[in-house]
Write a protein that holds these residues in place. Sequence first.
Motif, PDB file in Angstrom:
ATOM      1  N   ASP A  56       0.828  -1.206   0.000  1.00 17.07           N
ATOM      2  CA  ASP A  56       0.000   0.000   0.000  1.00 17.07           C
ATOM      3  C   ASP A  56       0.860   1.253   0.000  1.00 17.07           C
ATOM      4  O   ASP A  56       0.580   2.220  -0.718  1.00 17.07           O
ATOM      5  N   HIS A  57       1.919   1.226   0.814  1.00 17.83           N
ATOM      6  CA  HIS A  57       2.812   2.381   0.888  1.00 17.83           C
ATOM      7  C   HIS A  57       3.481   2.633  -0.468  1.00 17.83           C
ATOM      8  O   HIS A  57       3.566   3.782  -0.920  1.00 17.83           O
ATOM      9  N   ILE A  58       3.959   1.575  -1.099  1.00 13.83           N
ATOM     10  CA  ILE A  58       4.631   1.719  -2.391  1.00 13.83           C
ATOM     11  C   ILE A  58       3.656   2.215  -3.448  1.00 13.83           C
ATOM     12  O   ILE A  58       3.974   3.090  -4.264  1.00 13.83           O
ATOM     13  N   GLY A  59       2.437   1.637  -3.446  1.00  9.88           N
ATOM     14  CA  GLY A  59       1.437   2.064  -4.415  1.00  9.88           C
ATOM     15  C   GLY A  59       1.087   3.528  -4.273  1.00  9.88           C
ATOM     16  O   GLY A  59       0.982   4.255  -5.275  1.00  9.88           O
ATOM     17  N   GLU A  60       0.909   3.998  -3.040  1.00  7.23           N
ATOM     18  CA  GLU A  60       0.592   5.407  -2.814  1.00  7.23           C
ATOM     19  C   GLU A  60       1.754   6.305  -3.201  1.00  7.23           C
ATOM     20  O   GLU A  60       1.560   7.391  -3.742  1.00  7.23           O
ATOM     21  N   TRP A  61       2.979   5.840  -2.926  1.00 11.44           N
ATOM     22  CA  TRP A  61       4.146   6.639  -3.285  1.00 11.44           C
ATOM     23  C   TRP A  61       4.261   6.779  -4.799  1.00 11.44           C
ATOM     24  O   TRP A  61       4.508   7.874  -5.318  1.00 11.44           O
ATOM     25  N   LEU A  62       4.079   5.678  -5.525  1.00 12.40           N
ATOM     26  CA  LEU A  62       4.145   5.732  -6.981  1.00 12.40           C
ATOM     27  C   LEU A  62       3.048   6.631  -7.557  1.00 12.40           C
ATOM     28  O   LEU A  62       3.275   7.368  -8.518  1.00 12.40           O
ATOM     29  N   LYS A  63       1.868   6.557  -6.958  1.00  9.96           N
ATOM     30  CA  LYS A  63       0.770   7.398  -7.426  1.00  9.96           C
ATOM     31  C   LYS A  63       1.074   8.866  -7.201  1.00  9.96           C
ATOM     32  O   LYS A  63       0.803   9.722  -8.064  1.00  9.96           O
ATOM     33  N   ASP A  64       1.670   9.199  -6.052  1.00  6.27           N
ATOM     34  CA  ASP A  64       2.017  10.590  -5.765  1.00  6.27           C
ATOM     35  C   ASP A  64       3.103  11.103  -6.707  1.00  6.27           C
ATOM     36  O   ASP A  64       3.125  12.280  -7.077  1.00  6.27           O
ATOM     37  N   VAL A  65       4.027  10.231  -7.094  1.00  6.41           N
ATOM     38  CA  VAL A  65       5.146  10.647  -7.933  1.00  6.41           C
ATOM     39  C   VAL A  65       4.733  10.813  -9.393  1.00  6.41           C
ATOM     40  O   VAL A  65       5.120  11.786 -10.051  1.00  6.41           O
ATOM     41  N   PHE A  66       3.916   9.890  -9.913  1.00 11.01           N
ATOM     42  CA  PHE A  66       3.679   9.838 -11.348  1.00 11.01           C
ATOM     43  C   PHE A  66       2.275  10.242 -11.788  1.00 11.01           C
ATOM     44  O   PHE A  66       2.035  10.396 -12.994  1.00 11.01           O
ATOM     45  N   LEU A  67       1.339  10.415 -10.877  1.00 12.92           N
ATOM     46  CA  LEU A  67      -0.019  10.798 -11.262  1.00 12.92           C
ATOM     47  C   LEU A  67      -0.369  12.146 -10.650  1.00 12.92           C
ATOM     48  O   LEU A  67       0.113  12.491  -9.570  1.00 12.92           O
ATOM     49  N   PRO A  68      -1.204  12.935 -11.325  1.00 16.90           N
ATOM     50  CA  PRO A  68      -1.580  14.248 -10.789  1.00 16.90           C
ATOM     51  C   PRO A  68      -2.274  14.124  -9.441  1.00 16.90           C
ATOM     52  O   PRO A  68      -2.952  13.139  -9.155  1.00 16.90           O
ATOM     53  N   ARG A  69      -2.076  15.121  -8.635  1.00 18.17           N
ATOM     54  CA  ARG A  69      -2.711  15.130  -7.307  1.00 18.17           C
ATOM     55  C   ARG A  69      -4.231  15.099  -7.466  1.00 18.17           C
ATOM     56  O   ARG A  69      -4.798  15.821  -8.277  1.00 18.17           O
ATOM     57  N   GLY A  70      -4.858  14.258  -6.664  1.00 17.61           N
ATOM     58  CA  GLY A  70      -6.311  14.127  -6.728  1.00 17.61           C
ATOM     59  C   GLY A  70      -6.795  13.144  -7.762  1.00 17.61           C
ATOM     60  O   GLY A  70      -8.003  13.038  -7.993  1.00 17.61           O
ATOM     61  N   TYR A  71      -5.872  12.400  -8.399  1.00 12.08           N
ATOM     62  CA  TYR A  71      -6.276  11.399  -9.392  1.00 12.08           C
ATOM     63  C   TYR A  71      -7.189  10.379  -8.716  1.00 12.08           C
ATOM     64  O   TYR A  71      -6.942   9.980  -7.579  1.00 12.08           O
ATOM     65  N   PRO A  72      -8.292   9.958  -9.339  1.00 11.12           N
ATOM     66  CA  PRO A  72      -8.710  10.230 -10.724  1.00 11.12           C
ATOM     67  C   PRO A  72      -9.669  11.405 -10.912  1.00 11.12           C
ATOM     68  O   PRO A  72     -10.014  11.738 -12.027  1.00 11.12           O
ATOM     69  N   GLU A  73     -10.133  12.036  -9.783  1.00 11.44           N
ATOM     70  CA  GLU A  73     -11.117  13.115  -9.922  1.00 11.44           C
ATOM     71  C   GLU A  73     -10.531  14.357 -10.576  1.00 11.44           C
ATOM     72  O   GLU A  73     -11.258  15.158 -11.171  1.00 11.44           O
ATOM     73  N   SER A  74      -9.223  14.555 -10.491  1.00  9.32           N
ATOM     74  CA  SER A  74      -8.601  15.780 -10.980  1.00  9.32           C
ATOM     75  C   SER A  74      -8.288  15.746 -12.466  1.00  9.32           C
ATOM     76  O   SER A  74      -7.772  16.727 -13.015  1.00  9.32           O
ATOM     77  N   VAL A  75      -8.574  14.630 -13.135  1.00  6.08           N
ATOM     78  CA  VAL A  75      -8.281  14.513 -14.565  1.00  6.08           C
ATOM     79  C   VAL A  75      -9.523  13.998 -15.297  1.00  6.08           C
ATOM     80  O   VAL A  75     -10.492  13.568 -14.674  1.00  6.08           O
TER      81      VAL A  75
END
Length: 462
Positions: A56-75
């Motif tokens: 979970d920690h790794i998944g959240e870290w990867l999401k923070d690094v490579f996806l826009p903040r607030g994904y998926p609502e922000s895109v």
Amino acid sequence: MAATLSLMKTNDGALLYQERKGSTACQKTYVYQKSAKTFIPVTVDEKGRNTVSIKDHIGEWLKDVFLPRGYPESVSPDYLQYQMWDTIQAYCSSIAGALSLQATLTGLGVGEEAATPLAATLTWLLKDGSGMVASIAFAHWRGSQLDCNSKQWRLFADVANDLGHLLKLLGPLLPVPFLAVMCVSAVMMALVGVAGGGTRAALTSHQARRDNMADVSAKDGSQETVVNLIALFTSLTILPIITSSFMLTWMTFVLCVVFHLLANYWAVRAVKMESLNRPRLLYVLHHWFTGAAVPGIEETNLSEPLLFGAAFIPNYFPYGFRTMLGCSFHWALECCRSNEDVMTLYSSTMDTFTQENYLLCTSLKRRQIYIIYRPGITAQEELEAVFMAYLYVLNSNHISEGSQLSAEYVAEGLSTTAPDMEVLTIVKRHAQKIFPTFLQNLQEKGWLPDKLHMAAAEWRLL
């Protein structure tokens, strides 16, 4: 962190609260500890199992690094599918670029005793100069089209990119000076820079849903950098193997180009834009007039032509009518008058459109429509003008060739002997009656009628 929060009590009366990061699976629980006089995080459940795993920690870290903040609502909803295909095409393009780079260095004479650093430097400078001139010329020629037909020009940029790599790879084999090959290749790459950069900005504007264009663009850059790094390691591994064989080199290059073009096609096909450009608007108008229903956003985008016509000859309406938007009134008057004096056409046109911020000049004989704008014209008025022009085309073809047209869209009082301006006046009255219904149908389907990309010229009648 956008979080939802709720307060509650456990069975033993302990006060706790939970919060969740957006709509993601990242959820945390905090319980009040009396001895510490503060809330502490709960990391285990009632059975003693850890509720926050390393995965979970790794998944959240990867999401923070490579996806826009607030994904998926922000895109936009099509963001993930587009980025998936975009990642594949970037990887293939990087491999093809590595193969063409080796051919470029060979053509410059790297490893040959006769080659001099000065000759290589001059070749490189002339190549860069050719690219700079080409980028300025192309931006002047088609810069305004990149917003209107971003999907089509994005594909154009990818084809130009592959042609540039192909020229570099062929350079040492062609019976022409390598300098000429490098300059032509630089021109192709300059087109890639202008068309690719402009359309990337247009697509980013579509994907960003929280005024977060910079974040979406930055994360797209991070994704592309990682892909290029992976492609770099791949190239370091396979180049020493495949470049030893001429046949293997070309097979690898062709495969990369094929997958690159296919991935780009599916990437732009995945984009579902809610704005109206000319191809999408013509598709919507066609279906509304034939079926009295506005097609949905996904259906229209899937039907938008990507390969031919839409980006290069966007001015054609049904039945061979050519429509120019925002053009010079003088030009329109000269092109539309037949045997009558230009003052007669001028007076009748001004009398017909006294209250509107636009004017239409038409020539049924020449199958031409000119839409003239006044200063301050709104997007809705521009849409109404195109709607009226389309209805004029349908009615003109109906009275001249007897084509079938639903009775509710036939303007009453038309005849085959009526002059163009009389036909246009009758059609105008009818168009303004039914346009509000069309506009309402557009909004109900989720279209953005205030966001038009029609590539109109800049002339305004004062």
